[in-house]
Design an enzyme around this catalytic site. Sequence first.
Site, PDB file in Angstrom:
ATOM      1  N   ASP A   1      -3.235 -10.852 -11.647  1.00  0.00           N
ATOM      2  CA  ASP A   1      -2.574 -10.949 -10.232  1.00  0.00           C
ATOM      3  C   ASP A   1      -1.772 -12.250 -10.075  1.00  0.00           C
ATOM      4  OD1 ASP A   1      -2.447 -10.341  -7.688  1.00  0.00           O
ATOM      5  OD2 ASP A   1      -4.430 -11.143  -6.992  1.00  0.00           O
TER       6      ASP A   1
ATOM      7  N   ASN B   1      -1.806   0.632  -5.538  1.00  0.00           N
ATOM      8  CA  ASN B   1      -0.576   0.215  -5.757  1.00  0.00           C
ATOM      9  C   ASN B   1       0.560   1.442  -5.629  1.00  0.00           C
ATOM     10  OD1 ASN B   1      -1.262  -2.010  -8.552  1.00  0.00           O
ATOM     11  ND2 ASN B   1      -1.085  -2.735  -6.576  1.00  0.00           N
ATOM     12  N   TRP B   2       0.162   2.403  -5.675  1.00  0.00           N
ATOM     13  CA  TRP B   2       0.991   3.443  -5.198  1.00  0.00           C
ATOM     14  C   TRP B   2       1.632   3.614  -3.879  1.00  0.00           C
ATOM     15  CZ3 TRP B   2       2.756   6.113  -9.073  1.00  0.00           C
ATOM     16  CH2 TRP B   2       1.853   6.412 -10.076  1.00  0.00           C
TER      17      TRP B   2
HETATM   18  C1  FPP Z   1      -0.316  -8.049  -9.347  1.00  0.00           C
HETATM   19  O1  FPP Z   1       0.570  -8.905  -8.991  1.00  0.00           O
HETATM   20  C2  FPP Z   1       0.205  -7.411 -10.527  1.00  0.00           C
HETATM   21  C3  FPP Z   1       0.332  -5.937 -10.850  1.00  0.00           C
HETATM   22  C4  FPP Z   1       0.176  -5.184  -9.398  1.00  0.00           C
HETATM   23  C5  FPP Z   1       0.904  -5.100 -11.676  1.00  0.00           C
HETATM   24  C6  FPP Z   1       0.673  -5.980 -13.047  1.00  0.00           C
HETATM   25  C7  FPP Z   1       1.615  -5.386 -13.901  1.00  0.00           C
HETATM   26  C8  FPP Z   1       2.089  -6.261 -14.838  1.00  0.00           C
HETATM   27  C9  FPP Z   1       1.398  -7.413 -15.489  1.00  0.00           C
HETATM   28  C10 FPP Z   1       3.290  -5.942 -15.820  1.00  0.00           C
HETATM   29  C11 FPP Z   1       3.332  -4.534 -16.320  1.00  0.00           C
HETATM   30  C12 FPP Z   1       2.127  -4.184 -17.253  1.00  0.00           C
HETATM   31  C13 FPP Z   1       2.222  -3.780 -18.422  1.00  0.00           C
HETATM   32  C14 FPP Z   1       0.956  -3.371 -19.010  1.00  0.00           C
HETATM   33  C15 FPP Z   1       3.284  -3.883 -19.240  1.00  0.00           C
HETATM   34  P1  FPP Z   1       1.178  -8.794  -7.388  1.00  0.00           P
HETATM   35  O2  FPP Z   1       2.203  -8.332  -7.484  1.00  0.00           O
HETATM   36  O3  FPP Z   1       0.095  -8.339  -6.624  1.00  0.00           O
HETATM   37  O4  FPP Z   1       1.230 -10.405  -6.949  1.00  0.00           O
HETATM   38  P2  FPP Z   1       1.058 -11.011  -5.827  1.00  0.00           P
HETATM   39  O5  FPP Z   1      -0.328 -10.941  -5.215  1.00  0.00           O
HETATM   40  O6  FPP Z   1       1.523 -12.519  -6.161  1.00  0.00           O
HETATM   41  O7  FPP Z   1       2.236 -10.377  -4.782  1.00  0.00           O
END
Ligand code: FPP
Length: 239
Positions: free
Chosen positions: A12, A60-61
Amino acid sequence: MTLPRHIAVIMDGNGRWARERNLPRIEGHRRGSETVDEIVMACRDLGVGFLTLYAFSLENWNRPKDEVAALMALLKEFLIFKREKMIKNQIRLVSIGDVERLPKDVLQTLRDTEQMTESQDKMVLNLALSYGGRDEIVRAINAVLKEKGNGLLKDNFISIKEFSKYLDTSGMPDPDLLIRTSGERRVSNFLLWQSAYTEYYFTETLWPDFSRNHLLQAIREFQGRERRFGMTSEQLHVV
Ligand code: FPP
Protein backbone atom coordinates in the site's frame (compact mmCIF):
# COMPACT_ATOMS: atom_id res chain seq x y z
CA MET A 1 15.34 -18.40 14.84
CA THR A 2 12.41 -19.55 12.75
CA LEU A 3 11.94 -17.88 9.42
CA PRO A 4 8.33 -17.31 8.38
CA ARG A 5 7.50 -20.04 5.91
CA HIS A 6 4.84 -17.90 4.26
CA ILE A 7 4.88 -14.09 4.12
CA ALA A 8 1.90 -12.13 2.76
CA VAL A 9 2.04 -8.44 1.88
CA ILE A 10 -0.55 -5.71 1.38
CA MET A 11 1.48 -3.39 -0.84
CA ASP A 12 0.00 0.00 0.00
CA GLY A 13 1.03 3.62 -0.52
CA ASN A 14 1.98 3.80 -4.21
CA GLY A 15 -0.43 6.68 -4.82
CA ARG A 16 0.81 8.70 -1.85
CA TRP A 17 4.43 8.09 -2.84
CA ALA A 18 3.65 9.59 -6.26
CA ARG A 19 1.62 12.49 -4.86
CA GLU A 20 4.47 13.50 -2.53
CA ARG A 21 6.60 13.91 -5.66
CA ASN A 22 3.95 15.54 -7.85
CA LEU A 23 4.01 12.51 -10.12
CA PRO A 24 1.06 10.67 -11.66
CA ARG A 25 -0.25 7.77 -9.53
CA ILE A 26 0.93 5.26 -12.10
CA GLU A 27 4.55 6.30 -11.44
CA GLY A 28 3.99 5.13 -7.87
CA HIS A 29 2.77 1.79 -9.18
CA ARG A 30 5.76 1.57 -11.51
CA ARG A 31 8.15 2.15 -8.61
CA GLY A 32 6.05 -0.31 -6.62
CA SER A 33 6.65 -3.02 -9.19
CA GLU A 34 10.42 -2.46 -8.77
CA THR A 35 9.92 -3.02 -5.05
CA VAL A 36 8.10 -6.26 -5.92
CA ASP A 37 11.23 -7.47 -7.71
CA GLU A 38 13.47 -6.53 -4.77
CA ILE A 39 11.25 -8.19 -2.15
CA VAL A 40 10.73 -11.34 -4.23
CA MET A 41 14.50 -11.74 -4.53
CA ALA A 42 15.06 -10.96 -0.85
CA CYS A 43 12.56 -13.67 0.17
CA ARG A 44 14.10 -16.08 -2.31
CA ASP A 45 17.60 -15.43 -0.90
CA LEU A 46 16.42 -15.83 2.69
CA GLY A 47 14.67 -19.12 2.00
CA VAL A 48 11.07 -18.02 2.55
CA GLY A 49 8.93 -20.72 0.92
CA PHE A 50 5.82 -18.73 -0.03
CA LEU A 51 5.32 -15.04 -0.74
CA THR A 52 1.77 -13.81 -1.41
CA LEU A 53 1.37 -10.28 -2.77
CA TYR A 54 -1.94 -8.40 -2.87
CA ALA A 55 -1.41 -6.97 -6.35
CA PHE A 56 -5.03 -6.18 -7.32
CA SER A 57 -8.14 -6.47 -5.18
CA LEU A 58 -11.69 -7.00 -6.38
CA GLU A 59 -12.42 -3.49 -5.11
CA ASN A 60 -9.60 -2.11 -7.28
CA TRP A 61 -11.81 -2.71 -10.36
CA ASN A 62 -13.70 0.42 -9.22
CA ARG A 63 -10.65 2.69 -9.70
CA PRO A 64 -10.58 5.10 -12.67
CA LYS A 65 -10.42 3.21 -15.96
CA ASP A 66 -6.99 4.55 -16.93
CA GLU A 67 -5.47 3.51 -13.59
CA VAL A 68 -6.89 -0.02 -13.93
CA ALA A 69 -5.54 -0.21 -17.49
CA ALA A 70 -2.12 1.01 -16.36
CA LEU A 71 -2.01 -1.56 -13.52
CA MET A 72 -2.96 -4.35 -15.95
CA ALA A 73 -0.21 -3.22 -18.33
CA LEU A 74 2.34 -3.17 -15.49
CA LEU A 75 1.31 -6.63 -14.39
CA LYS A 76 1.61 -8.04 -17.90
CA GLU A 77 5.00 -6.37 -18.35
CA PHE A 78 6.20 -7.77 -15.02
CA LEU A 79 5.11 -11.31 -15.92
CA ILE A 80 6.76 -11.19 -19.33
CA PHE A 81 10.01 -9.49 -18.28
CA LYS A 82 10.56 -11.45 -15.07
CA ARG A 83 9.86 -14.96 -16.39
CA GLU A 84 13.48 -15.74 -17.17
CA LYS A 85 14.62 -14.41 -13.80
CA MET A 86 11.99 -16.49 -12.02
CA ILE A 87 13.09 -19.66 -13.79
CA LYS A 88 16.77 -18.89 -13.16
CA ASN A 89 16.01 -18.47 -9.46
CA GLN A 90 13.68 -21.49 -9.31
CA ILE A 91 10.62 -19.41 -8.44
CA ARG A 92 7.19 -20.77 -9.27
CA LEU A 93 4.49 -18.22 -10.05
CA VAL A 94 0.90 -18.95 -9.05
CA SER A 95 -2.18 -16.79 -8.50
CA ILE A 96 -5.31 -16.57 -6.38
CA GLY A 97 -8.50 -14.60 -6.99
CA ASP A 98 -11.24 -14.33 -9.56
CA VAL A 99 -8.65 -14.13 -12.34
CA GLU A 100 -11.19 -14.92 -15.07
CA ARG A 101 -12.17 -11.25 -14.77
CA LEU A 102 -8.73 -10.11 -15.98
CA PRO A 103 -8.45 -8.84 -19.56
CA LYS A 104 -7.96 -11.80 -21.92
CA ASP A 105 -4.35 -10.97 -22.83
CA VAL A 106 -3.33 -10.50 -19.19
CA LEU A 107 -5.00 -13.77 -18.19
CA GLN A 108 -3.21 -15.58 -21.01
CA THR A 109 0.14 -14.09 -19.96
CA LEU A 110 -0.57 -15.17 -16.38
CA ARG A 111 -1.48 -18.73 -17.42
CA ASP A 112 1.62 -18.94 -19.66
CA THR A 113 3.87 -17.75 -16.82
CA GLU A 114 2.29 -20.19 -14.36
CA GLN A 115 2.84 -23.00 -16.80
CA MET A 116 6.40 -21.97 -17.69
CA THR A 117 7.46 -21.85 -14.02
CA GLU A 118 5.42 -24.80 -12.77
CA SER A 119 8.37 -27.11 -12.08
CA GLN A 120 10.34 -24.50 -10.07
CA ASP A 121 10.57 -25.40 -6.40
CA LYS A 122 12.67 -22.97 -4.35
CA MET A 123 9.91 -20.45 -3.69
CA VAL A 124 6.27 -19.89 -4.61
CA LEU A 125 5.38 -16.35 -5.64
CA ASN A 126 1.63 -16.11 -5.29
CA LEU A 127 -0.08 -13.07 -6.81
CA ALA A 128 -3.51 -12.16 -5.47
CA LEU A 129 -5.28 -10.73 -8.52
CA SER A 130 -8.89 -9.66 -8.73
CA TYR A 131 -8.89 -11.08 -5.20
CA GLY A 132 -11.28 -10.66 -2.30
CA GLY A 133 -11.30 -12.85 0.81
CA ARG A 134 -15.08 -13.04 1.16
CA ASP A 135 -15.41 -13.74 -2.55
CA GLU A 136 -12.88 -16.57 -2.26
CA ILE A 137 -14.82 -18.13 0.64
CA VAL A 138 -18.16 -17.85 -1.17
CA ARG A 139 -16.69 -19.31 -4.37
CA ALA A 140 -15.41 -22.21 -2.25
CA ILE A 141 -18.85 -22.72 -0.67
CA ASN A 142 -20.44 -22.76 -4.11
CA ALA A 143 -17.89 -25.32 -5.28
CA VAL A 144 -18.75 -27.50 -2.25
CA LEU A 145 -22.48 -27.18 -2.95
CA LYS A 146 -21.91 -28.21 -6.53
CA GLU A 147 -20.13 -31.36 -5.37
CA LYS A 148 -22.89 -32.01 -2.87
CA GLY A 149 -25.32 -31.90 -5.78
CA ASN A 150 -23.20 -34.57 -7.43
CA GLY A 151 -23.50 -36.73 -4.32
CA LEU A 152 -19.79 -36.53 -3.55
CA LEU A 153 -20.18 -35.02 -0.07
CA LYS A 154 -20.90 -37.62 2.60
CA ASP A 155 -23.39 -37.04 5.45
CA ASN A 156 -23.85 -33.30 4.70
CA PHE A 157 -20.64 -32.61 6.62
CA ILE A 158 -17.39 -30.93 5.75
CA SER A 159 -14.38 -30.44 8.04
CA ILE A 160 -12.16 -27.35 8.21
CA LYS A 161 -9.37 -29.30 6.56
CA GLU A 162 -11.60 -30.51 3.72
CA PHE A 163 -13.09 -27.04 3.20
CA SER A 164 -9.60 -25.49 2.91
CA LYS A 165 -9.07 -27.58 -0.20
CA TYR A 166 -11.78 -25.64 -2.00
CA LEU A 167 -10.06 -22.29 -1.41
CA ASP A 168 -7.75 -20.71 -3.99
CA THR A 169 -4.86 -21.30 -1.58
CA SER A 170 -5.39 -25.07 -1.51
CA GLY A 171 -2.11 -26.81 -0.74
CA MET A 172 -0.37 -23.69 0.59
CA PRO A 173 0.47 -23.19 4.27
CA ASP A 174 -1.31 -20.29 6.01
CA PRO A 175 0.71 -17.07 6.15
CA ASP A 176 2.87 -16.72 9.27
CA LEU A 177 3.50 -13.02 8.80
CA LEU A 178 1.35 -10.39 7.08
CA ILE A 179 2.98 -7.05 6.32
CA ARG A 180 1.00 -3.93 5.42
CA THR A 181 2.85 -0.81 4.34
CA SER A 182 1.91 2.89 4.42
CA GLY A 183 0.48 3.16 7.93
CA GLU A 184 -2.98 1.72 7.26
CA ARG A 185 -4.09 -0.83 9.84
CA ARG A 186 -6.76 -2.80 8.08
CA VAL A 187 -7.03 -6.28 6.59
CA SER A 188 -8.98 -5.04 3.54
CA ASN A 189 -10.53 -8.38 2.62
CA PHE A 190 -7.14 -10.11 2.27
CA LEU A 191 -6.72 -13.82 3.15
CA LEU A 192 -9.58 -13.72 5.68
CA TRP A 193 -9.72 -17.47 6.20
CA GLN A 194 -5.99 -18.10 6.00
CA SER A 195 -4.91 -15.39 8.47
CA ALA A 196 -6.60 -16.92 11.53
CA TYR A 197 -3.22 -17.18 13.35
CA THR A 198 -1.11 -14.84 11.24
CA GLU A 199 1.11 -12.24 12.91
CA TYR A 200 0.44 -8.73 11.55
CA TYR A 201 3.20 -6.20 11.00
CA PHE A 202 2.29 -2.63 10.13
CA THR A 203 4.83 -0.08 8.94
CA GLU A 204 4.57 3.61 7.98
CA THR A 205 6.93 3.05 5.03
CA LEU A 206 5.22 3.47 1.65
CA TRP A 207 5.48 0.42 -0.63
CA PRO A 208 7.79 2.04 -3.24
CA ASP A 209 10.24 2.85 -0.38
CA PHE A 210 10.00 -0.61 1.22
CA SER A 211 13.36 -2.35 0.90
CA ARG A 212 15.18 -5.57 1.79
CA ASN A 213 16.19 -3.93 5.10
CA HIS A 214 12.58 -3.10 5.94
CA LEU A 215 11.70 -6.73 5.23
CA LEU A 216 14.47 -7.94 7.56
CA GLN A 217 13.16 -5.61 10.27
CA ALA A 218 9.66 -7.11 9.90
CA ILE A 219 11.06 -10.64 10.09
CA ARG A 220 13.13 -9.78 13.17
CA GLU A 221 10.05 -8.44 14.93
CA PHE A 222 8.12 -11.58 13.94
CA GLN A 223 10.90 -13.73 15.41
CA GLY A 224 10.62 -11.89 18.73
CA ARG A 225 6.91 -12.67 19.09
CA GLU A 226 5.53 -15.68 20.88
CA ARG A 227 2.92 -17.51 18.83
CA ARG A 228 0.70 -19.36 21.25
CA PHE A 229 -2.13 -20.52 18.95
CA GLY A 230 -4.54 -20.21 21.88
CA MET A 231 -2.35 -22.14 24.33
CA THR A 232 -0.55 -20.82 27.40
CA SER A 233 3.07 -19.75 27.38
CA GLU A 234 3.91 -22.58 29.82
CA GLN A 235 2.45 -25.21 27.51
CA LEU A 236 4.69 -23.99 24.70
CA HIS A 237 7.83 -24.13 26.80
CA VAL A 238 7.52 -27.67 28.10
CA VAL A 239 10.78 -29.47 27.27
C1 FPP B 1 -1.90 0.19 -3.37
O1 FPP B 1 -1.44 1.50 -3.45
C2 FPP B 1 -1.38 -0.63 -4.43
C3 FPP B 1 -2.12 -1.19 -5.43
C4 FPP B 1 -3.57 -1.01 -5.51
C5 FPP B 1 -1.53 -1.99 -6.51
C6 FPP B 1 -0.27 -2.74 -6.19
C7 FPP B 1 0.49 -2.89 -7.44
C8 FPP B 1 1.83 -2.86 -7.57
C9 FPP B 1 2.75 -2.78 -6.44
C10 FPP B 1 2.49 -2.87 -8.92
C11 FPP B 1 2.11 -3.97 -9.84
C12 FPP B 1 2.22 -5.33 -9.26
C13 FPP B 1 3.02 -6.32 -9.74
C14 FPP B 1 2.94 -7.65 -9.13
C15 FPP B 1 3.97 -6.09 -10.84
P1 FPP B 1 -2.50 2.68 -3.58
O2 FPP B 1 -2.60 3.03 -5.01
O3 FPP B 1 -3.77 2.30 -2.91
O4 FPP B 1 -1.77 3.81 -2.78
P2 FPP B 1 -2.45 5.00 -1.96
O5 FPP B 1 -3.26 4.36 -0.86
O6 FPP B 1 -1.27 5.77 -1.44
O7 FPP B 1 -3.28 5.78 -2.93
